[in-house]
Write a protein that holds these residues in place. Structure first.
Motif, PDB file in Angstrom:
ATOM      1  N   GLY A 171      19.385  12.301  38.889  1.00  0.00           N
ATOM      2  CA  GLY A 171      20.941  11.588  39.089  1.00  0.00           C
ATOM      3  C   GLY A 171      21.585  11.289  38.522  1.00  0.00           C
ATOM      4  O   GLY A 171      22.613  12.320  38.175  1.00  0.00           O
ATOM      5  N   LEU A 172      22.084  10.056  36.954  1.00  0.00           N
ATOM      6  CA  LEU A 172      22.786  10.677  36.376  1.00  0.00           C
ATOM      7  C   LEU A 172      22.219  11.537  35.277  1.00  0.00           C
ATOM      8  O   LEU A 172      21.753  11.229  34.853  1.00  0.00           O
ATOM      9  N   ARG A 173      24.053  12.092  34.097  1.00  0.00           N
ATOM     10  CA  ARG A 173      23.599  12.526  33.230  1.00  0.00           C
ATOM     11  C   ARG A 173      23.779  11.686  32.552  1.00  0.00           C
ATOM     12  O   ARG A 173      24.920  12.125  31.675  1.00  0.00           O
ATOM     13  N   GLY A 174      22.341  11.079  32.072  1.00  0.00           N
ATOM     14  CA  GLY A 174      22.901  10.455  31.159  1.00  0.00           C
ATOM     15  C   GLY A 174      21.961  10.114  29.412  1.00  0.00           C
ATOM     16  O   GLY A 174      22.545  11.900  29.072  1.00  0.00           O
ATOM     17  N   PHE A 175      21.584   9.883  28.468  1.00  0.00           N
ATOM     18  CA  PHE A 175      21.120   9.411  27.264  1.00  0.00           C
ATOM     19  C   PHE A 175      19.923  10.712  28.296  1.00  0.00           C
ATOM     20  O   PHE A 175      19.347  10.054  28.432  1.00  0.00           O
ATOM     21  N   SER A 176      19.175  11.783  27.164  1.00  0.00           N
ATOM     22  CA  SER A 176      18.507  12.789  27.166  1.00  0.00           C
ATOM     23  C   SER A 176      17.894  12.744  26.008  1.00  0.00           C
ATOM     24  O   SER A 176      18.767  13.529  25.343  1.00  0.00           O
ATOM     25  N   LEU A 177      16.610  12.725  25.883  1.00  0.00           N
ATOM     26  CA  LEU A 177      16.062  13.295  24.769  1.00  0.00           C
ATOM     27  C   LEU A 177      15.595  14.442  24.240  1.00  0.00           C
ATOM     28  O   LEU A 177      15.621  15.203  22.935  1.00  0.00           O
ATOM     29  N   ALA A 178      15.396  15.116  25.223  1.00  0.00           N
ATOM     30  CA  ALA A 178      15.619  16.863  25.156  1.00  0.00           C
ATOM     31  C   ALA A 178      15.649  17.441  26.368  1.00  0.00           C
ATOM     32  O   ALA A 178      15.792  16.815  27.629  1.00  0.00           O
ATOM     33  N   PRO A 179      16.304  18.710  25.947  1.00  0.00           N
ATOM     34  CA  PRO A 179      16.580  19.435  27.480  1.00  0.00           C
ATOM     35  C   PRO A 179      14.980  19.428  27.893  1.00  0.00           C
ATOM     36  O   PRO A 179      13.751  19.565  27.931  1.00  0.00           O
ATOM     37  N   ARG A 180      14.848  20.261  29.505  1.00  0.00           N
ATOM     38  CA  ARG A 180      13.602  20.028  30.477  1.00  0.00           C
ATOM     39  C   ARG A 180      13.445  21.497  30.302  1.00  0.00           C
ATOM     40  O   ARG A 180      14.389  22.265  31.153  1.00  0.00           O
ATOM     41  N   LEU A 181      12.607  22.023  30.836  1.00  0.00           N
ATOM     42  CA  LEU A 181      11.822  23.800  31.411  1.00  0.00           C
ATOM     43  C   LEU A 181      10.597  23.002  32.008  1.00  0.00           C
ATOM     44  O   LEU A 181       9.881  21.970  32.185  1.00  0.00           O
ATOM     45  N   TYR A 182      11.040  23.381  32.897  1.00  0.00           N
ATOM     46  CA  TYR A 182       9.600  23.491  34.514  1.00  0.00           C
ATOM     47  C   TYR A 182       9.128  24.718  34.355  1.00  0.00           C
ATOM     48  O   TYR A 182       8.928  26.105  34.071  1.00  0.00           O
ATOM     49  N   ILE A 183       7.808  23.953  34.150  1.00  0.00           N
ATOM     50  CA  ILE A 183       6.944  25.670  34.586  1.00  0.00           C
ATOM     51  C   ILE A 183       5.350  25.077  35.377  1.00  0.00           C
ATOM     52  O   ILE A 183       5.757  23.645  35.692  1.00  0.00           O
ATOM     53  N   PRO A 184       4.938  25.898  36.080  1.00  0.00           N
ATOM     54  CA  PRO A 184       3.858  26.353  37.117  1.00  0.00           C
ATOM     55  C   PRO A 184       3.089  24.845  36.047  1.00  0.00           C
ATOM     56  O   PRO A 184       2.425  24.861  34.716  1.00  0.00           O
ATOM     57  N   LEU A 185       2.236  23.890  36.981  1.00  0.00           N
ATOM     58  CA  LEU A 185       1.801  23.078  36.880  1.00  0.00           C
ATOM     59  C   LEU A 185       0.085  23.325  35.673  1.00  0.00           C
ATOM     60  O   LEU A 185      -0.309  23.441  33.979  1.00  0.00           O
ATOM     61  N   SER A 186      -0.489  24.366  36.299  1.00  0.00           N
ATOM     62  CA  SER A 186      -1.543  25.266  36.492  1.00  0.00           C
ATOM     63  C   SER A 186      -1.468  25.967  34.542  1.00  0.00           C
ATOM     64  O   SER A 186      -2.159  26.255  33.588  1.00  0.00           O
ATOM     65  N   ASP A 187      -0.197  26.196  34.369  1.00  0.00           N
ATOM     66  CA  ASP A 187       0.334  27.132  33.321  1.00  0.00           C
ATOM     67  C   ASP A 187      -0.097  25.437  32.277  1.00  0.00           C
ATOM     68  O   ASP A 187       0.206  25.991  31.593  1.00  0.00           O
ATOM     69  N   LEU A 188       0.673  24.828  32.581  1.00  0.00           N
ATOM     70  CA  LEU A 188       1.253  23.596  31.431  1.00  0.00           C
ATOM     71  C   LEU A 188      -1.079  23.372  31.229  1.00  0.00           C
ATOM     72  O   LEU A 188      -0.793  23.098  29.919  1.00  0.00           O
ATOM     73  N   GLN A 189      -1.510  23.151  31.763  1.00  0.00           N
ATOM     74  CA  GLN A 189      -2.954  22.894  31.329  1.00  0.00           C
ATOM     75  C   GLN A 189      -3.543  24.319  30.357  1.00  0.00           C
ATOM     76  O   GLN A 189      -4.248  23.259  29.352  1.00  0.00           O
ATOM     77  N   LYS A 190      -2.748  25.619  30.632  1.00  0.00           N
ATOM     78  CA  LYS A 190      -3.178  26.717  30.185  1.00  0.00           C
ATOM     79  C   LYS A 190      -2.974  25.993  28.497  1.00  0.00           C
ATOM     80  O   LYS A 190      -3.118  27.158  27.719  1.00  0.00           O
TER      81      LYS A 190
END
Length: 846
Positions: A171-190
């Motif tokens: 949406g709006l590019r407002g305040f962001s605490l940190a940049p985002r990384l996209y990762i497969p959920l199965s890998d996030l659990q690992k």
């Protein structure tokens, strides 16, 4: 015939008056309508993109995973409907770029197949996969990330498959605490980063292909009824777009109030201009009355006359905003972070039309009522023609409309009333200051001749003592403009000062420290010659009941009229609570009501409810009072508590602070994580500590306070720039009004100026006389306005931002001097022709 006389012949006969009136109205409403247009365009875009922002038809989310019972209730609803779903998990964690060796905080978004249902993620290669690692554009630019670069996330290392250049869900590019990384959920659990208490959230997304919007709302109501925990949010697309636009909403509210000052300045000028015009036309109006035209008919024609000018001004607004909007679309899209619609929607402008027209017309009510009370038949026999005096209660319609419009623009009864009250104070202060100045001058010049110390200054001082409400109106318009500019400049300085790092602000904020990691982390820190400070436990809880009554979530009905206070209350009700326990206040906290926690006695048995300390505004939003009895659910265990005191918290200290502090001895054994800060140190020590700590404790996260303060400062700077544009536009309105006022004053003194010229005054002496008179007025108005603005900045800074007071003398004297010179230049322009005319020209009827 009569209408033609008032509409066409009057305009031809007095073109300068109507031109000045048109310019004043146009400038006065330009800021408000422009803000309304941009706000409406953004809201229209957000609503049209609502599903793309949410990425689904409905989301069930919380800052924890749903327990088994909650999942069963959710499934009991959605299993009866044809649907698709996926789970998104967002957590904050540290990530290491192995090629550069740099480490920083990121938002890890774990996604499943089908993400997103609506919208899209645009990548540099054009293909996004839910089975690979992608990084956001800002992180890629920060580290110069290339495809196949390796990132370490907790216990896992993955190669970067691409860069997401645009995410429609942001949406709006407002305040962001940190940049985002996209990762497969199965890998996030690992990665082994999903530990108890980790900062993040779980979101169950659903798409119902066979249901319409009304049927989806019924599904939402069923789920909301079953999942009673206020911390669980059930969100529809339109609610998501509202949340996305909330920050912009607060900014436009504040900007609209600032622009309202410009409108008020123009209304002050309109009042003065129409008063002078009616007085100059009173003889003609008396003749019309004697020829059979009633006072009511005359007033109706004057209203028609004003309405014509207002409609022309509104048409000019339409044309100018259409032109400038098209030119500003690229700038607005970059600033807001959203592709703005190319076509203009004037819904917001049209919705403000009744308010603007009614408010503008109501300022003429005192003059029209005075005209109604004027004995027109007797006026022609009088040596001096004058309007009947207007009365205080004639201003009541204007005051009520102004109060209502202030609340409408701010979307808040409290803020609107506070703004209205501040304007009343400025008005009363201006009146008292003018009267006091005139009284002091009368005492000073009493018994003295005209040479005080020169005849030019002596005449100027005597003119100031004899001026009536016209002097008050001039002073009021100047003071209002100076107050607004001073408020913005001083508040900007105060907030910027809060973001400057010093020895009282930490270097790093450390969070997600597990209980078993605290001692090893302290030893690790000590081995590097450093020491963690502000070590504070954090426990998750929810509010179960208040005084024996179940604490219910807010419905969040978007179809009803809601103020900002309603939105805040709803948001705070629909969330869990992070709390801590400690005995004493810390330096960033101040006790404002109630008593401190009692000191513990050795061997004392605590068989009473726990005492609670609440942040004052948090308590107000939830309707909690001192001695209220509450029940907290701390991970399934009920804890009885009593509200013992209220605190104010200085959040800009960047130390661990909480809305709720619990008396020690009651929840100490509850599962918890810890927060801490690293006191100020060199940049090399900070980066080295952060990099090495992540290797030892891969789930612990850090926020760089210097980077965070810079982001907050930049966010406020962008807001300030927009508000400053409104402030200078208001100043432009004030200068136009000042030109009209000074031109009228000079016109009324033509015979005095002719007499002074006949006595030997040169054009330079007359200019000096006018500059001395108005310069004195400007100086006092600037001092008063900039002092009032500084005082308002102190109040706003104290009540809203909880910042300490300060003053920037450079921002007080510099703009004050500039505005005074600008005002004097305006006087020179308006009086130039008259001061250079010959006495016979000034005494002629033309």
């Amino acid at each position: 015939m009569i209408s033609s006389f008032f509409l066409s012949r009057e305009i031809k006969r007095y073109p300068f008056f109507f031109l000045l009136l048109l310019v004043t109205l146009t400038l006065g409403t330009l800021g408000l309508l422009g803000i309304g247009l941009v706000s409406e365009q953004v809201q229209t875009k957000l609503k049209s993109n609502a599903k793309e922002i949410l990425t689904s038809d409905l989301v069930v989310s919380a800052r924890r995973d749903l327990n088994d019972g909650e999942k069963e209730k959710l499934q009991s609803v959605v299993d009866k409907i044809s649907h698709e779903h996926y789970l998104v998990v967002d957590i904050y964690s540290m990530v290491t770029h192995l090629r550069s060796g740099e480490t920083r905080l990121v938002e890890l978004r774990g996604v499943e197949q089908n993400f997103p249902f609506y919208g899209k993620l645009t990548t540099a290669t054009g293909i996004f996969s839910q089975k690979e690692l992608f990084v956001s554009k800002d992180l890629s630019e920060l580290w110069q990330i290339k495809t196949s670069d390796v990132m370490r996330l907790g216990d896992l290392t993955l190669s970067v498959s691409g860069v997401v250049t645009d995410d429609s869900s942001q949406g709006l590019r407002g305040f962001s605490l940190a940049p985002r990384l996209y990762i497969p959920l199965s890998d996030l659990q690992k990665t082994n980063l999903l530990k108890p208490g980790s900062t993040g959230g779980y979101a169950y997304h659903y798409r119902f292909p066979k249901l319409n919007d009304e049927e989806v709302k019924k599904v939402k109501d069923l789920i909301t009824e079953l999942l009673t925990d206020p911390a669980i949010r059930v969100t529809l697309p339109e609610q998501s777009s509202e949340q996305t636009g909330r920050t912009l909403g607060y900014l436009t509210d504040f900007m609209a109030l600032a622009a309202l000052i410009g409108l008020i300045l123009s209304l002050v000028g309109i009042f003065y201009l129409y008063q002078s015009h009616l007085l100059a036309r009173l003889k003609d109006l008396c003749l019309l009355y004697l020829h059979g035209l009633s006072k009511g008919s005359i007033i109706i024609r004057i209203i028609q006359q004003f309405s014509l000018v207002f409609f022309v001004a509104f048409a000019l607004q339409y044309l100018s905003l259409s032109f400038f909007y098209q030119k500003l679309v690229p700038f607005l899209s970059t600033t807001v972070g959203l592709d703005m619609p190319k076509e203009i929607s004037f819904k917001q402008i049209l919705s403000q039309f009744p308010f603007l027209y009614g408010l503008s017309l109501s300022i003429l009510v005192p003059l029209l009522m005075g005209l109604l009370r004027t004995p027109m038949g007797l006026q022609l026999k009088s040596q001096k023609i004058s309007l009947a005096r207007f009365r205080f209660y004639d201003f009541i319609p204007f005051m009520l409309l102004l109060l209502g419009y202030s609340c409408y623009l701010s979307h808040s009864f409290y803020t609107g009333s506070l703004f209205f009250g501040a304007l009343c104070i400025v008005f009363l202060f201006s009146m008292i200051t003018v009267k006091l100045m005139q009284w002091i001058l009368k005492k000073f010049i009493a018994g003295r001749g005209l040479r005080i110390p020169t005849i030019e200054y002596g005449i100027a001082l005597r003119n100031l003592t004899r001026s009536g409400h016209k002097l008050t109106l001039s002073f009021l318009s100047l003071t209002l403009g100076a107050t607004l500019i001073s408020l913005i400049l001083q508040l900007d300085r105060m907030i910027q000062k809060e973001f400057i790092l010093d020895e009282n602000k930490p270097s790093l904020f450390v969070f997600d420290i597990q209980e078993e990691q605290l001692s090893p982390l302290l030893e690790f820190t000590k081995s590097r010659g450093l020491k963690l400070d502000g070590i504070t436990p954090m426990i998750r809880a929810r509010l179960e009941d208040v005084n024996g009554k179940a604490f219910k979530r807010a419905t969040g009905d978007t179809g009803t009229l809601r103020t900002r206070e309603d939105e805040n209350e709803s948001r705070f009700r629909n969330r869990g609570i992070n709390l801590t326990y400690r005995q004493h206040l810390i330096p960033s906290e101040t006790l404002v009501e109630g008593k401190l926690f009692p000191e513990k006695i050795a061997g004392e048995t605590l068989d009473r409810p726990a005492y609670l300390s609440l942040e004052k505004r948090f308590a107000q939003r939830l309707g909690l009072k001192i001695n209220d009895k509450v029940t907290l659910d701390i991970q399934g265990v009920p804890v009885e508590g009593v509200v013992w005191n209220f605190r104010e918290v200085k959040w800009t200290s960047f130390y661990p602070n909480f809305f709720v502090n619990v008396e020690p001895g009651f929840i100490d054994q509850a599962p918890k994580t810890y927060l801490a800060v690293l006191p100020v140190t060199t940049r090399e020590n900070k980066l080295s500590f952060e990099r090495d700590a992540v290797k030892e404790f891969n789930n612990i996260s850090f926020i760089d306070i210097e980077e965070l303060a810079a982001k907050l400062s930049d966010l406020f700077t962008r807001s300030r720039m927009a508000i400053e544009i409104i402030s200078w536009l208001s100043l432009g309105v004030g200068l136009v009004i000042l030109y009209g006022l000074s031109h009228d004053q000079v016109y009324r003194r033509m015979y005095d100026l002719a007499l002074m010229k006949s006595m030997g005054f040169s054009s330079g002496s007359l200019i000096q006389h006018l500059l001395l008179e108005f310069g004195t007025l400007f100086f006092v108005a600037m001092v008063a306005g900039f002092t009032l603005g500084w005082g308002m900045a102190l109040i706003i800074g104290r009540e809203i931002f909880k910042i300490s007071w300060s003053i920037d003398w450079g921002r007080m004297f510099g703009p004050g001097l500039f505005l005074t010179v600008l005002c004097l230049a305006t006087i020179l322009v308006s009086a130039w022709k008259v001061t250079r005319a010959q006495p016979r020209e000034l005494l002629s009827d033309t």
